[in-house]
Design a protein around this motif. Sequence first.
Motif, PDB file in Angstrom:
ATOM      1  N   LEU A   6       0.921  -1.487   0.006  1.00 47.02           N
ATOM      2  CA  LEU A   6       0.100   0.096  -0.213  1.00 47.02           C
ATOM      3  C   LEU A   6       0.752   1.214   0.079  1.00 47.02           C
ATOM      4  O   LEU A   6       0.190   2.393  -0.420  1.00 47.02           O
ATOM      5  CB  LEU A   6      -0.718   0.043   1.215  1.00 47.02           C
ATOM      6  CG  LEU A   6      -1.982  -0.988   1.259  1.00 47.02           C
ATOM      7  CD1 LEU A   6      -2.839  -0.802   2.565  1.00 47.02           C
ATOM      8  CD2 LEU A   6      -2.872  -0.707  -0.162  1.00 47.02           C
ATOM      9  N   ARG A   7       2.170   0.959   0.140  1.00 44.24           N
ATOM     10  CA  ARG A   7       2.888   2.306   0.068  1.00 44.24           C
ATOM     11  C   ARG A   7       3.280   2.561  -1.420  1.00 44.24           C
ATOM     12  O   ARG A   7       3.419   3.697  -1.764  1.00 44.24           O
ATOM     13  CB  ARG A   7       4.353   2.303   0.898  1.00 44.24           C
ATOM     14  CG  ARG A   7       4.226   2.508   2.267  1.00 44.24           C
ATOM     15  CD  ARG A   7       5.090   1.596   3.058  1.00 44.24           C
ATOM     16  NE  ARG A   7       5.291   0.268   2.532  1.00 44.24           N
ATOM     17  CZ  ARG A   7       6.402  -0.506   2.850  1.00 44.24           C
ATOM     18  NH1 ARG A   7       7.311  -0.262   3.735  1.00 44.24           N
ATOM     19  NH2 ARG A   7       6.601  -1.723   2.159  1.00 44.24           N
ATOM     20  N   GLU A   8       3.231   1.446  -2.187  1.00 45.77           N
ATOM     21  CA  GLU A   8       3.708   1.612  -3.675  1.00 45.77           C
ATOM     22  C   GLU A   8       2.256   2.075  -4.227  1.00 45.77           C
ATOM     23  O   GLU A   8       2.516   2.914  -5.564  1.00 45.77           O
ATOM     24  CB  GLU A   8       4.318   0.480  -4.100  1.00 45.77           C
ATOM     25  CG  GLU A   8       4.797   0.620  -5.680  1.00 45.77           C
ATOM     26  CD  GLU A   8       5.249  -0.883  -6.017  1.00 45.77           C
ATOM     27  OE1 GLU A   8       6.234  -1.358  -5.685  1.00 45.77           O
ATOM     28  OE2 GLU A   8       4.236  -1.195  -6.845  1.00 45.77           O
ATOM     29  N   ARG A   9       1.273   1.805  -3.990  1.00 44.54           N
ATOM     30  CA  ARG A   9      -0.155   1.698  -4.932  1.00 44.54           C
ATOM     31  C   ARG A   9      -1.336   1.724  -4.050  1.00 44.54           C
ATOM     32  O   ARG A   9      -1.340   0.840  -3.106  1.00 44.54           O
ATOM     33  CB  ARG A   9      -0.005   0.827  -5.943  1.00 44.54           C
ATOM     34  CG  ARG A   9      -0.074  -0.535  -5.597  1.00 44.54           C
ATOM     35  CD  ARG A   9      -0.224  -1.465  -6.767  1.00 44.54           C
ATOM     36  NE  ARG A   9      -1.190  -1.126  -7.543  1.00 44.54           N
ATOM     37  CZ  ARG A   9      -1.582  -1.353  -8.628  1.00 44.54           C
ATOM     38  NH1 ARG A   9      -0.772  -1.944  -9.276  1.00 44.54           N
ATOM     39  NH2 ARG A   9      -2.814  -0.985  -9.130  1.00 44.54           N
ATOM     40  N   PRO A  10      -2.331   2.465  -4.390  1.00 38.78           N
ATOM     41  CA  PRO A  10      -3.556   2.433  -3.708  1.00 38.78           C
ATOM     42  C   PRO A  10      -4.228   1.051  -3.722  1.00 38.78           C
ATOM     43  O   PRO A  10      -4.113   0.266  -4.904  1.00 38.78           O
ATOM     44  CB  PRO A  10      -4.475   3.501  -4.336  1.00 38.78           C
ATOM     45  CG  PRO A  10      -3.772   3.840  -5.456  1.00 38.78           C
ATOM     46  CD  PRO A  10      -2.428   3.137  -5.629  1.00 38.78           C
ATOM     47  N   PHE A  11      -5.181   0.813  -2.806  1.00 38.50           N
ATOM     48  CA  PHE A  11      -6.176  -0.135  -2.823  1.00 38.50           C
ATOM     49  C   PHE A  11      -7.293   0.213  -3.536  1.00 38.50           C
ATOM     50  O   PHE A  11      -7.981   1.304  -3.229  1.00 38.50           O
ATOM     51  CB  PHE A  11      -6.270  -0.795  -1.297  1.00 38.50           C
ATOM     52  CG  PHE A  11      -7.449  -1.926  -1.170  1.00 38.50           C
ATOM     53  CD1 PHE A  11      -7.539  -2.864  -2.132  1.00 38.50           C
ATOM     54  CD2 PHE A  11      -8.587  -1.303  -0.663  1.00 38.50           C
ATOM     55  CE1 PHE A  11      -8.637  -3.763  -1.723  1.00 38.50           C
ATOM     56  CE2 PHE A  11      -9.755  -2.172  -0.439  1.00 38.50           C
ATOM     57  CZ  PHE A  11      -9.749  -3.449  -1.278  1.00 38.50           C
ATOM     58  N   THR A  12      -7.689  -0.439  -4.602  1.00 34.83           N
ATOM     59  CA  THR A  12      -9.065   0.031  -5.247  1.00 34.83           C
ATOM     60  C   THR A  12     -10.019  -1.155  -5.878  1.00 34.83           C
ATOM     61  O   THR A  12      -9.399  -2.226  -5.508  1.00 34.83           O
ATOM     62  CB  THR A  12      -8.906   1.185  -6.436  1.00 34.83           C
ATOM     63  OG1 THR A  12      -9.849   1.567  -6.943  1.00 34.83           O
ATOM     64  CG2 THR A  12      -7.643   0.576  -7.390  1.00 34.83           C
TER      65      THR A  12
END
Length: 537
Positions: A6-12
């Motif tokens: 989650l630091r690299e990319r969002p949860f969606t």
Amino acid sequence: MFELDLRERPFTDRLSRLLVMRAENGSLWIARAEYETPLSQTTLFTGLRVYRGGEELPIRRARPGGIEFDGGVRLAFANPDTLVLAGQDARAVWDGGGAAIDGHFVLTGHLNDGDVLGGDWQKWFDLLPPTRADLRERAAMAWWTLGINQLTIQNRVGVVPSKYGYVALWNWDSYFHAIALRHVDPALAREQIRILLDSQRPDGMIPDVVHDHGALYETTDLPQSDHARLAQHVGTANGARPEHVAVPVTKPPLTAWAVWKIHTVAPDLEFLREVYPKLVAAQHWWFAASDPDGDGLAEYLHPYSSGLDDSPIWDYGPRAEPPDLNSYLVHQFDVLADIADALGLDGHEHREAAERLTALMIARRWNGNRFVTLAGGSEVPVKTPLRLMPLFTGRLPADIARALVDDLLSASFWGDRPVPTVAFDDAAFDPERMWRGPVWLNINYLLIDGLRRSGFAAEADELRQRTLAMVRDGGGIYEYWNPLTGQRAGRATSGFGWSAALFLDLARGHPDAGCSGSARLTVHGDAPRSRGSADAG
Ligand code: GLC
């Protein structure tokens, strides 16, 4: 199923505009993805944490189906607008609010009958095309990326380049997306093309971007956030403000190429019939409206139209003619002829036009050693792999094709991780900066495609294998990679659509090339095709 960083990319989630991100201090924040709008303007929650009895429940792991906290609490999508916190005996706290979690607590949106917490990702993963064992984990991540990058744009399902920064349908990105989707959901692949063509201008130009509120056709349509760059690109000629100077903005002419790729995997004559006149109009636009000196060779009138907007080519002028553009146009003529043949129409004019344009490129732009790149009428002294792109035509005389392949395999462009977007030995090479050195999968894919069409199957497969290995070992599905380290470069976004799509397509292999990685480079390529367009993927 793999875990998300989650630091690299969002949860969606698929079709959702909600992005859940982890802040530096470990709390979560949630914002909506909107076209060219900073997330700071669309933030819904900040400082979200979960507690039980005064103790914070840390995040245990994040997966495509949800974010799991210790103590059995989960944050998951119930539908694209609805994020739910599920668990017992816990409390959610965020900046300015808080609520008890006992059962399901709806954080955003509404729960509908039949909503399933965590969505049905298994079903999506079941569609993942089979791949070699060593590529499987990255392929799953790529496949998931193509799932979450789907959004409703103008009431239609489009794949966006990234929900983190590129929230709309971008012209050539859509062609690359369609190339992967054709294997699993050809209707969705065709829809990407249709969305763009439905916004085609009466003069034939296909816009650069189709977004929620319309389309980007000209510099005057650019969002405010682009105005500073716009001033650099178009200047302030005659004292006019750059945002008032209308320069057309599109992307490289690869529409017919993508259409034909879909057709070779999932033939549909009705679709060909529908798009054919639009493709013809798009093709003619380049010669009627994007060839200011009228020499029969088209130019890009704006950096965005080239797709390589930060390339050092653009340091030399606001219009440019790198050799890729007319190569794509040659091939587009050939594909138009193929489509005409498939529809029982007469395509010989397109075929002849392909031949003439190839001859013109060679007569005017081949200097005996290389194809030159022009900006404002003079040769640009930067070495980029666009000078290899005439291979894309599949129509070069054998000696010229061989010279381009030798150039590709030279120390300028070849290495463990080819192909840098500026040659390794060029003063402008920068391994970290967008289009100034990093490896982009679309350039590699287009070169692989061109090598195959030009009869260099072994070289194509070697480039394919090196590209796959770089993505496998690089950690994620990035926008572009540092060719020296193989890691994510500079400010590259992650979860990037065309990287996901082209990785998946390349991972499927090719009937000409096998999947084993055992192909060796040959010294002599086969004779290039002199006409027609084979499918290469
Ligand atoms: C960047 C790239 C361009 C791409 C767009 C959307 O502007 O330079 O080629 O189409 O992002 O991904």
